[in-house]
Design a protein around this motif. Structure first.
Motif, PDB file in Angstrom:
ATOM      1  N   ARG A   1       0.841  -1.184   0.000  1.00 35.96           N
ATOM      2  CA  ARG A   1       0.000   0.000   0.000  1.00 35.96           C
ATOM      3  C   ARG A   1       0.884   1.245   0.000  1.00 35.96           C
ATOM      4  O   ARG A   1       2.094   1.157   0.225  1.00 35.96           O
ATOM      5  CB  ARG A   1      -0.913  -0.003   1.223  1.00 35.96           C
ATOM      6  N   PHE A   2       0.283   2.376  -0.230  1.00 36.67           N
ATOM      7  CA  PHE A   2       1.046   3.614  -0.346  1.00 36.67           C
ATOM      8  C   PHE A   2       1.934   3.835   0.877  1.00 36.67           C
ATOM      9  O   PHE A   2       3.109   4.197   0.769  1.00 36.67           O
ATOM     10  CB  PHE A   2       0.069   4.781  -0.518  1.00 36.67           C
ATOM     11  N   GLU A   3       1.384   3.573   2.055  1.00 36.33           N
ATOM     12  CA  GLU A   3       2.110   3.881   3.293  1.00 36.33           C
ATOM     13  C   GLU A   3       3.030   2.749   3.753  1.00 36.33           C
ATOM     14  O   GLU A   3       3.768   2.914   4.743  1.00 36.33           O
ATOM     15  CB  GLU A   3       1.122   4.218   4.407  1.00 36.33           C
ATOM     16  N   GLN A   4       3.014   1.608   3.088  1.00 39.82           N
ATOM     17  CA  GLN A   4       3.842   0.477   3.498  1.00 39.82           C
ATOM     18  C   GLN A   4       5.237   0.590   2.888  1.00 39.82           C
ATOM     19  O   GLN A   4       5.380   0.728   1.677  1.00 39.82           O
ATOM     20  CB  GLN A   4       3.202  -0.849   3.079  1.00 39.82           C
ATOM     21  N   MET A   5       6.243   0.485   3.741  1.00 40.25           N
ATOM     22  CA  MET A   5       7.614   0.666   3.302  1.00 40.25           C
ATOM     23  C   MET A   5       8.231  -0.631   2.788  1.00 40.25           C
ATOM     24  O   MET A   5       7.906  -1.732   3.244  1.00 40.25           O
ATOM     25  CB  MET A   5       8.478   1.203   4.446  1.00 40.25           C
ATOM     26  N   VAL A   6       9.128  -0.492   1.846  1.00 50.78           N
ATOM     27  CA  VAL A   6       9.959  -1.583   1.362  1.00 50.78           C
ATOM     28  C   VAL A   6      11.136  -1.735   2.329  1.00 50.78           C
ATOM     29  O   VAL A   6      11.504  -0.796   3.025  1.00 50.78           O
ATOM     30  CB  VAL A   6      10.456  -1.280  -0.061  1.00 50.78           C
ATOM     31  N   GLY A   7      11.718  -2.948   2.358  1.00 51.47           N
ATOM     32  CA  GLY A   7      12.866  -3.178   3.231  1.00 51.47           C
ATOM     33  C   GLY A   7      12.530  -3.958   4.475  1.00 51.47           C
ATOM     34  O   GLY A   7      13.244  -3.887   5.479  1.00 51.47           O
TER      35      GLY A   7
ATOM     36  N   GLU B   1      14.230   4.141   1.918  1.00 50.87           N
ATOM     37  CA  GLU B   1      14.241   2.716   2.255  1.00 50.87           C
ATOM     38  C   GLU B   1      14.731   1.883   1.073  1.00 50.87           C
ATOM     39  O   GLU B   1      15.501   0.931   1.243  1.00 50.87           O
ATOM     40  CB  GLU B   1      12.841   2.261   2.682  1.00 50.87           C
ATOM     41  N   ILE B   2      14.273   2.224  -0.121  1.00 49.65           N
ATOM     42  CA  ILE B   2      14.708   1.472  -1.298  1.00 49.65           C
ATOM     43  C   ILE B   2      16.179   1.735  -1.587  1.00 49.65           C
ATOM     44  O   ILE B   2      16.939   0.813  -1.923  1.00 49.65           O
ATOM     45  CB  ILE B   2      13.818   1.820  -2.503  1.00 49.65           C
ATOM     46  N   LYS B   3      16.605   2.964  -1.437  1.00 49.38           N
ATOM     47  CA  LYS B   3      18.023   3.296  -1.623  1.00 49.38           C
ATOM     48  C   LYS B   3      18.899   2.472  -0.685  1.00 49.38           C
ATOM     49  O   LYS B   3      19.978   1.989  -1.073  1.00 49.38           O
ATOM     50  CB  LYS B   3      18.240   4.784  -1.370  1.00 49.38           C
ATOM     51  N   ALA B   4      18.435   2.283   0.544  1.00 52.27           N
ATOM     52  CA  ALA B   4      19.217   1.578   1.554  1.00 52.27           C
ATOM     53  C   ALA B   4      19.431   0.108   1.213  1.00 52.27           C
ATOM     54  O   ALA B   4      20.345  -0.531   1.758  1.00 52.27           O
ATOM     55  CB  ALA B   4      18.549   1.701   2.921  1.00 52.27           C
ATOM     56  N   LEU B   5      18.636  -0.448   0.322  1.00 55.16           N
ATOM     57  CA  LEU B   5      18.812  -1.845  -0.066  1.00 55.16           C
ATOM     58  C   LEU B   5      20.091  -2.045  -0.873  1.00 55.16           C
ATOM     59  O   LEU B   5      20.650  -3.137  -0.896  1.00 55.16           O
ATOM     60  CB  LEU B   5      17.607  -2.326  -0.871  1.00 55.16           C
ATOM     61  N   ARG B   6      20.515  -1.023  -1.594  1.00 55.52           N
ATOM     62  CA  ARG B   6      21.784  -1.022  -2.335  1.00 55.52           C
ATOM     63  C   ARG B   6      21.859  -2.080  -3.433  1.00 55.52           C
ATOM     64  O   ARG B   6      22.939  -2.509  -3.815  1.00 55.52           O
ATOM     65  CB  ARG B   6      22.970  -1.183  -1.373  1.00 55.52           C
ATOM     66  N   VAL B   7      20.721  -2.527  -3.901  1.00 53.58           N
ATOM     67  CA  VAL B   7      20.664  -3.461  -5.032  1.00 53.58           C
ATOM     68  C   VAL B   7      19.543  -3.002  -5.959  1.00 53.58           C
ATOM     69  O   VAL B   7      18.633  -2.280  -5.534  1.00 53.58           O
ATOM     70  CB  VAL B   7      20.410  -4.918  -4.574  1.00 53.58           C
TER      71      VAL B   7
ATOM     72  N   ASP C   1       4.730  14.147   0.339  1.00 58.70           N
ATOM     73  CA  ASP C   1       6.178  14.235   0.095  1.00 58.70           C
ATOM     74  C   ASP C   1       6.983  13.446   1.123  1.00 58.70           C
ATOM     75  O   ASP C   1       7.944  12.753   0.762  1.00 58.70           O
ATOM     76  CB  ASP C   1       6.633  15.694   0.103  1.00 58.70           C
ATOM     77  N   ASP C   2       6.617  13.556   2.392  1.00 55.85           N
ATOM     78  CA  ASP C   2       7.385  12.871   3.435  1.00 55.85           C
ATOM     79  C   ASP C   2       7.321  11.357   3.250  1.00 55.85           C
ATOM     80  O   ASP C   2       8.328  10.652   3.388  1.00 55.85           O
ATOM     81  CB  ASP C   2       6.866  13.254   4.823  1.00 55.85           C
ATOM     82  N   LEU C   3       6.125  10.854   2.934  1.00 58.65           N
ATOM     83  CA  LEU C   3       5.951   9.408   2.737  1.00 58.65           C
ATOM     84  C   LEU C   3       6.768   8.943   1.533  1.00 58.65           C
ATOM     85  O   LEU C   3       7.466   7.922   1.603  1.00 58.65           O
ATOM     86  CB  LEU C   3       4.467   9.111   2.545  1.00 58.65           C
ATOM     87  N   ILE C   4       6.690   9.685   0.439  1.00 59.72           N
ATOM     88  CA  ILE C   4       7.410   9.292  -0.771  1.00 59.72           C
ATOM     89  C   ILE C   4       8.914   9.339  -0.533  1.00 59.72           C
ATOM     90  O   ILE C   4       9.659   8.437  -0.942  1.00 59.72           O
ATOM     91  CB  ILE C   4       7.015  10.204  -1.945  1.00 59.72           C
ATOM     92  N   ARG C   5       9.361  10.363   0.163  1.00 61.84           N
ATOM     93  CA  ARG C   5      10.791  10.492   0.449  1.00 61.84           C
ATOM     94  C   ARG C   5      11.269   9.337   1.336  1.00 61.84           C
ATOM     95  O   ARG C   5      12.359   8.784   1.129  1.00 61.84           O
ATOM     96  CB  ARG C   5      11.064  11.836   1.112  1.00 61.84           C
ATOM     97  N   ARG C   6      10.444   8.964   2.311  1.00 62.79           N
ATOM     98  CA  ARG C   6      10.824   7.852   3.195  1.00 62.79           C
ATOM     99  C   ARG C   6      10.916   6.543   2.411  1.00 62.79           C
ATOM    100  O   ARG C   6      11.834   5.746   2.630  1.00 62.79           O
ATOM    101  CB  ARG C   6       9.797   7.734   4.331  1.00 62.79           C
ATOM    102  N   GLN C   7       9.985   6.336   1.483  1.00 66.04           N
ATOM    103  CA  GLN C   7      10.045   5.128   0.658  1.00 66.04           C
ATOM    104  C   GLN C   7      11.309   5.122  -0.199  1.00 66.04           C
ATOM    105  O   GLN C   7      11.986   4.087  -0.333  1.00 66.04           O
ATOM    106  CB  GLN C   7       8.803   5.036  -0.238  1.00 66.04           C
TER     107      GLN C   7
END
Length: 329
Positions: A97-103, A144-150, A135-141
């Motif tokens: 969902r929109f608010e659910q983070m990856v990672g 989180e995806i950046k932090a996966l490094r793959v 914006d805050d939610l999108i930036r946080r996502q």
């Protein structure tokens, strides 16, 4: 190709009717001898972003619905499927969902096992996105995806062309504006490990209203389509032919984001459909990845249930597909 489709038709005529559930009323198989072959002929090279398309063959993956939507349940579902197939899946589709983070812990475990995540992200109202309300939610996502490094495949609001989403999608231009807005936030965060996947439905291309949602070749890394033999039992090449004709005009690899054949069509019919799908994928050199929708969504009638587990003939046909060297490049 014509001979292969005629074989498919013969199999359906002989087998599908006798193996379908009593409640199913399959339509007569289409006369495939009169249809042109739907082939995506763009030879590349393809600019596919961080997740590189294979030079030959195609990757294979799936969404596998777990018994429980927990991290343990997700891992067990994929592990059971891979054990039955005798191979690892290259792509694991996961829905957020929109608010659910990856990672999550299961995301990281799939990555540790060598899989690539395809994140199907249900972003919200396009106009509120462009207005900056999320914006805050999108930036946080993005962080989180950046932090996966793959590399990660990101399907931003897949099936955006569905009529039941029009209240939040508004229009093609609204979706495109939101796509560019979200992508710009990811760019400012430095989340450059994302391959952006644009994924409408095969029905949207049949209706003629999917293409206006396309953000452009400079914005998209992979084109994509979701395609099912659900209420209509037609070969996959016929179902997605309008999409393939459109996609051949764009220098992007194709991923079949979701595909499935409904339980209502019976074991023999499903097996024939999957065998034909394998031939169709291999005949389309622009298709570089495919992902099955291994799920019976809660409350769905048999014509919208696609799980292959427990259906031996159908699963055997899928097993042949995923163990073909073409799908393990």
């Amino acid at each position: 190709m014509r001979r292969a489709f005629l074989i498919f038709t013969a199999m359906v005529l002989v087998l599908a009717g006798c193996s379908s559930p009593k409640k199913a009323t399959p339509a007569p198989p289409p006369d495939l001898s009169k249809r042109p072959a739907g082939i995506a002929i763009n030879p590349g090279p393809f600019e596919s972003g961080p997740f590189k398309a294979p030079r030959e063959g195609a990757y294979v993956g799936a969404w596998i619905k777990p018994e429980q939507l927990t991290h343990v349940g997700r891992l067990a579902a994929v592990d059971d499927m891979e054990s039955s197939l005798g191979r690892k899946l290259k792509i694991v589709n996961t829905y957020r969902r929109f608010e659910q983070m990856v990672g999550t812990s299961s995301d990281k475990e799939f990555l540790a096992q060598g899989a690539t995540l395809m994140v199907s992200w249900a972003t919200g109202d396009n106009r509120s996105i462009v207005d900056g309300e999320h914006d805050d939610l999108i930036r946080r996502q993005a962080e989180e995806i950046k932090a996966l490094r793959v590399p990660v495949l990101l399907r931003m609001r897949w099936e955006m062309d569905r009529p039941n989403l029009r209240a939040t999608m508004w229009s093609g231009p609204d979706y495109i504006a939101a796509w560019k807005y979200v992508r710009n936030i990811f760019r400012t965060v430095g989340a450059d490990n994302v391959s952006w996947v644009w994924c409408p439905t095969a029905e949207g291309f049949q209706r003629g209203d999917a293409a206006p949602f396309y953000p452009g070749d400079d914005q998209v890394d992979w084109t994509c389509v979701d395609v099912y033999a659900a209420t209509q039992f037609e070969p996959i090449g016929q179902l997605m032919e309008p999409f393939l004709q459109w996609a051949a005009q764009h220098p992007k690899p194709i991923i079949i984001g979701e595909f499935g054949v409904a339980r209502s069509w019976g074991s023999a019919g499903r097996a024939a459909w999957l065998s034909d799908a394998e031939r169709t994928f291999k005949a389309n050199p622009q298709i570089k990845a495919v992902a099955y929708f291994e799920s019976n969504p809660d409350g769905n009638a048999p014509d919208k249930q696609f799980q292959l587990a427990g259906d031996k003939p159908a699963f055997k046909a899928f097993h042949r597909l995923v163990t073909d060297p073409y799908f393990n490049p």
